[in-house]
Scaffold this motif. Structure first.
Motif, PDB file in Angstrom:
ATOM      1  N   ASN A 185       0.845  -1.192   0.000  1.00 15.74           N
ATOM      2  CA  ASN A 185       0.000   0.000   0.000  1.00 15.74           C
ATOM      3  C   ASN A 185       0.879   1.240   0.000  1.00 15.74           C
ATOM      4  OD1 ASN A 185      -2.447  -1.397   0.081  1.00 15.74           O
ATOM      5  ND2 ASN A 185      -2.372  -1.569   2.295  1.00 15.74           N
ATOM      6  N   LEU A 186       0.796   2.010  -1.071  1.00 17.95           N
ATOM      7  CA  LEU A 186       1.576   3.242  -1.201  1.00 17.95           C
ATOM      8  C   LEU A 186       0.611   4.410  -1.317  1.00 17.95           C
ATOM      9  CD1 LEU A 186       4.270   1.947  -3.705  1.00 17.95           C
ATOM     10  CD2 LEU A 186       4.594   2.454  -1.281  1.00 17.95           C
ATOM     11  N   GLU A 187       0.709   5.342  -0.384  1.00 17.85           N
ATOM     12  CA  GLU A 187      -0.218   6.473  -0.296  1.00 17.85           C
ATOM     13  C   GLU A 187       0.520   7.720   0.162  1.00 17.85           C
ATOM     14  OE1 GLU A 187      -3.016   7.941  -0.700  1.00 17.85           O
ATOM     15  OE2 GLU A 187      -4.008   6.320  -1.709  1.00 17.85           O
ATOM     16  N   LYS A 209      10.812  10.691 -12.899  1.00 20.60           N
ATOM     17  CA  LYS A 209      11.371   9.347 -12.753  1.00 20.60           C
ATOM     18  C   LYS A 209      10.987   8.718 -11.420  1.00 20.60           C
ATOM     19  CE  LYS A 209      15.676   6.718 -13.099  1.00 20.60           C
ATOM     20  NZ  LYS A 209      15.128   5.591 -13.826  1.00 20.60           N
ATOM     21  N   PHE A 210      10.840   9.536 -10.374  1.00 20.02           N
ATOM     22  CA  PHE A 210      10.600   8.992  -9.037  1.00 20.02           C
ATOM     23  C   PHE A 210       9.355   9.589  -8.392  1.00 20.02           C
ATOM     24  CE2 PHE A 210      15.262   8.880  -9.579  1.00 20.02           C
ATOM     25  CZ  PHE A 210      15.463   7.516  -9.466  1.00 20.02           C
ATOM     26  N   ALA A 211       8.759   8.791  -7.510  1.00 17.33           N
ATOM     27  CA  ALA A 211       7.713   9.265  -6.601  1.00 17.33           C
ATOM     28  C   ALA A 211       8.111   8.806  -5.208  1.00 17.33           C
ATOM     29  CB  ALA A 211       6.352   8.692  -6.984  1.00 17.33           C
ATOM     30  N   PHE A 212       7.772   9.587  -4.219  1.00 16.63           N
ATOM     31  CA  PHE A 212       8.091   9.282  -2.828  1.00 16.63           C
ATOM     32  C   PHE A 212       6.770   9.158  -2.084  1.00 16.63           C
ATOM     33  CE2 PHE A 212      11.404  11.667  -4.852  1.00 16.63           C
ATOM     34  CZ  PHE A 212      12.555  10.988  -4.505  1.00 16.63           C
ATOM     35  N   LEU A 213       6.537   7.980  -1.481  1.00 16.50           N
ATOM     36  CA  LEU A 213       5.236   7.704  -0.882  1.00 16.50           C
ATOM     37  C   LEU A 213       5.369   7.054   0.485  1.00 16.50           C
ATOM     38  CD1 LEU A 213       4.910   6.566  -4.214  1.00 16.50           C
ATOM     39  CD2 LEU A 213       2.701   7.367  -3.466  1.00 16.50           C
ATOM     40  N   ALA A 214       4.315   7.186   1.269  1.00 16.52           N
ATOM     41  CA  ALA A 214       4.250   6.509   2.562  1.00 16.52           C
ATOM     42  C   ALA A 214       3.837   5.058   2.336  1.00 16.52           C
ATOM     43  CB  ALA A 214       3.237   7.199   3.468  1.00 16.52           C
ATOM     44  N   ILE A 215       4.449   4.157   3.090  1.00 16.00           N
ATOM     45  CA  ILE A 215       4.056   2.746   3.073  1.00 16.00           C
ATOM     46  C   ILE A 215       2.975   2.589   4.135  1.00 16.00           C
ATOM     47  CG2 ILE A 215       4.806   0.365   3.444  1.00 16.00           C
ATOM     48  CD1 ILE A 215       7.673   1.358   2.700  1.00 16.00           C
ATOM     49  N   ALA A 216       1.760   2.330   3.705  1.00 13.54           N
ATOM     50  CA  ALA A 216       0.621   2.222   4.625  1.00 13.54           C
ATOM     51  C   ALA A 216       0.377   0.752   4.941  1.00 13.54           C
ATOM     52  CB  ALA A 216      -0.607   2.870   4.013  1.00 13.54           C
ATOM     53  N   GLU A 217       1.262   0.187   5.732  1.00 13.97           N
ATOM     54  CA  GLU A 217       1.199  -1.224   6.120  1.00 13.97           C
ATOM     55  C   GLU A 217       1.395  -1.335   7.624  1.00 13.97           C
ATOM     56  OE1 GLU A 217       0.892  -3.997   4.120  1.00 13.97           O
ATOM     57  OE2 GLU A 217       0.852  -2.925   2.228  1.00 13.97           O
ATOM     58  N   PRO A 218       0.506  -1.941   8.354  1.00  9.22           N
ATOM     59  CA  PRO A 218      -0.835  -2.333   7.926  1.00  9.22           C
ATOM     60  C   PRO A 218      -1.733  -1.100   7.831  1.00  9.22           C
ATOM     61  CG  PRO A 218      -0.580  -2.776  10.260  1.00  9.22           C
ATOM     62  CD  PRO A 218       0.751  -2.257   9.770  1.00  9.22           C
ATOM     63  N   TRP A 219      -2.651  -1.126   6.890  1.00  7.66           N
ATOM     64  CA  TRP A 219      -3.549   0.003   6.667  1.00  7.66           C
ATOM     65  C   TRP A 219      -4.322   0.297   7.938  1.00  7.66           C
ATOM     66  CZ3 TRP A 219      -4.102   3.540   2.988  1.00  7.66           C
ATOM     67  CH2 TRP A 219      -5.236   4.351   3.050  1.00  7.66           C
ATOM     68  N   LYS A 231      -2.008   2.522   9.110  1.00  7.51           N
ATOM     69  CA  LYS A 231      -0.789   3.016   9.756  1.00  7.51           C
ATOM     70  C   LYS A 231       0.344   3.163   8.747  1.00  7.51           C
ATOM     71  CE  LYS A 231      -1.923   1.045  14.209  1.00  7.51           C
ATOM     72  NZ  LYS A 231      -1.573   0.120  15.250  1.00  7.51           N
ATOM     73  N   VAL A 232       1.186   4.161   8.974  1.00  8.37           N
ATOM     74  CA  VAL A 232       2.360   4.362   8.122  1.00  8.37           C
ATOM     75  C   VAL A 232       3.546   3.681   8.797  1.00  8.37           C
ATOM     76  CG1 VAL A 232       3.965   6.063   7.179  1.00  8.37           C
ATOM     77  CG2 VAL A 232       1.505   6.510   7.144  1.00  8.37           C
ATOM     78  N   SER A 233       4.178   2.754   8.065  1.00  7.79           N
ATOM     79  CA  SER A 233       5.299   2.005   8.637  1.00  7.79           C
ATOM     80  C   SER A 233       6.636   2.406   8.030  1.00  7.79           C
ATOM     81  CB  SER A 233       5.075   0.505   8.444  1.00  7.79           C
ATOM     82  OG  SER A 233       4.952   0.202   7.072  1.00  7.79           O
ATOM     83  N   GLY A 234       6.628   3.341   7.096  1.00 10.57           N
ATOM     84  CA  GLY A 234       7.877   3.773   6.480  1.00 10.57           C
ATOM     85  C   GLY A 234       7.600   4.556   5.214  1.00 10.57           C
ATOM     86  N   PHE A 235       8.670   4.793   4.466  1.00  8.67           N
ATOM     87  CA  PHE A 235       8.556   5.549   3.223  1.00  8.67           C
ATOM     88  C   PHE A 235       9.255   4.795   2.109  1.00  8.67           C
ATOM     89  CE2 PHE A 235       8.100   8.520   6.664  1.00  8.67           C
ATOM     90  CZ  PHE A 235       6.960   9.212   6.289  1.00  8.67           C
ATOM     91  N   ALA A 236       8.815   5.043   0.876  1.00 10.95           N
ATOM     92  CA  ALA A 236       9.389   4.346  -0.271  1.00 10.95           C
ATOM     93  C   ALA A 236       9.709   5.338  -1.381  1.00 10.95           C
ATOM     94  CB  ALA A 236       8.416   3.292  -0.797  1.00 10.95           C
ATOM     95  N   LYS A 237      10.811   5.068  -2.064  1.00 11.27           N
ATOM     96  CA  LYS A 237      11.178   5.789  -3.283  1.00 11.27           C
ATOM     97  C   LYS A 237      10.894   4.820  -4.417  1.00 11.27           C
ATOM     98  CE  LYS A 237      15.173   7.839  -5.623  1.00 11.27           C
ATOM     99  NZ  LYS A 237      16.624   8.114  -5.504  1.00 11.27           N
ATOM    100  N   VAL A 238      10.012   5.220  -5.334  1.00 15.49           N
ATOM    101  CA  VAL A 238       9.592   4.327  -6.412  1.00 15.49           C
ATOM    102  C   VAL A 238      10.089   4.872  -7.741  1.00 15.49           C
ATOM    103  CG1 VAL A 238       7.634   3.216  -7.548  1.00 15.49           C
ATOM    104  CG2 VAL A 238       7.523   3.731  -5.098  1.00 15.49           C
ATOM    105  N   ASP A 239      10.785   4.015  -8.487  1.00 15.84           N
ATOM    106  CA  ASP A 239      11.221   4.358  -9.838  1.00 15.84           C
ATOM    107  C   ASP A 239      10.028   4.122 -10.759  1.00 15.84           C
ATOM    108  OD1 ASP A 239      12.232   4.149 -12.528  1.00 15.84           O
ATOM    109  OD2 ASP A 239      14.241   3.888 -11.691  1.00 15.84           O
TER     110      ASP A 239
END
Length: 150
Positions: A106-108, A122-132, A134-142
């Motif tokens: 889950n990326l939000e 090229k990139f998006a930066f999103l919160a990892i909503a796991e478990p939904w 709750k935010v458990s971290g962040f992700a850089k997506v190519d």
């Protein structure tokens, strides 16, 4: 006053995007393009690809569509997706950006470089909503390769 969600999902309705020429003086020539099975509550960027008459939209598509606003027994999935709107044919396509099933997290609540809004990024930066939810971290997506760095 009766309580309840301000957002109601109707399964018999089709999601669609309205595209208006950037030089339009009014909304008379808006072009509507249907996007089946799509509920994107948040969109991160969009840009034109004139060589193939498409607009590319990057957003987090949720299923089931109304699970954020109403009680639902199904597990919510918010998948970072690429939606292509073909202006010539009036057709659309949608695909998950991460091609690896293990990366379907889950990326939000994200963003792209604000100086690149409206242009290919090229990139998006999103919160990892796991478990939904709750935010458990962040992700850089190519956005080109689908690689997710947590």
């Amino acid at each position: 006053i009766k309580g309840g969600s301000p957002v109601v999902y109707k399964k018999d309705k089709m999601s669609r995007f309205g595209v208006l020429d950037k030089y339009a003086k009014d909304g008379k020539n808006i072009k509507w393009i249907d996007v089946p099975d799509c509920f994107c509550f948040h969109l991160w960027n969009a840009w034109e690809e004139p060589e193939n008459d498409e607009i590319v939209v990057i957003g987090s598509c949720m299923t089931p569509a109304d699970s954020v606003f109403n009680e639902c027994d199904e597990e919510l999935r918010s998948v970072l997706s690429e939606i292509r709107l073909n202006l010539k044919t009036g057709k659309s396509t949608r695909r998950p950006i991460s091609q690896c099933e293990d990366d379907q997290i889950n990326l939000e609540a994200g963003m792209v470089n604000r100086y690149k809004l409206g242009r290919k990024t090229k990139f998006a930066f999103l919160a990892i909503a796991e478990p939904w939810p709750k935010v458990s971290g962040f992700a850089k997506v190519d956005l080109e390769t689908g690689e997710v760095k947590k």
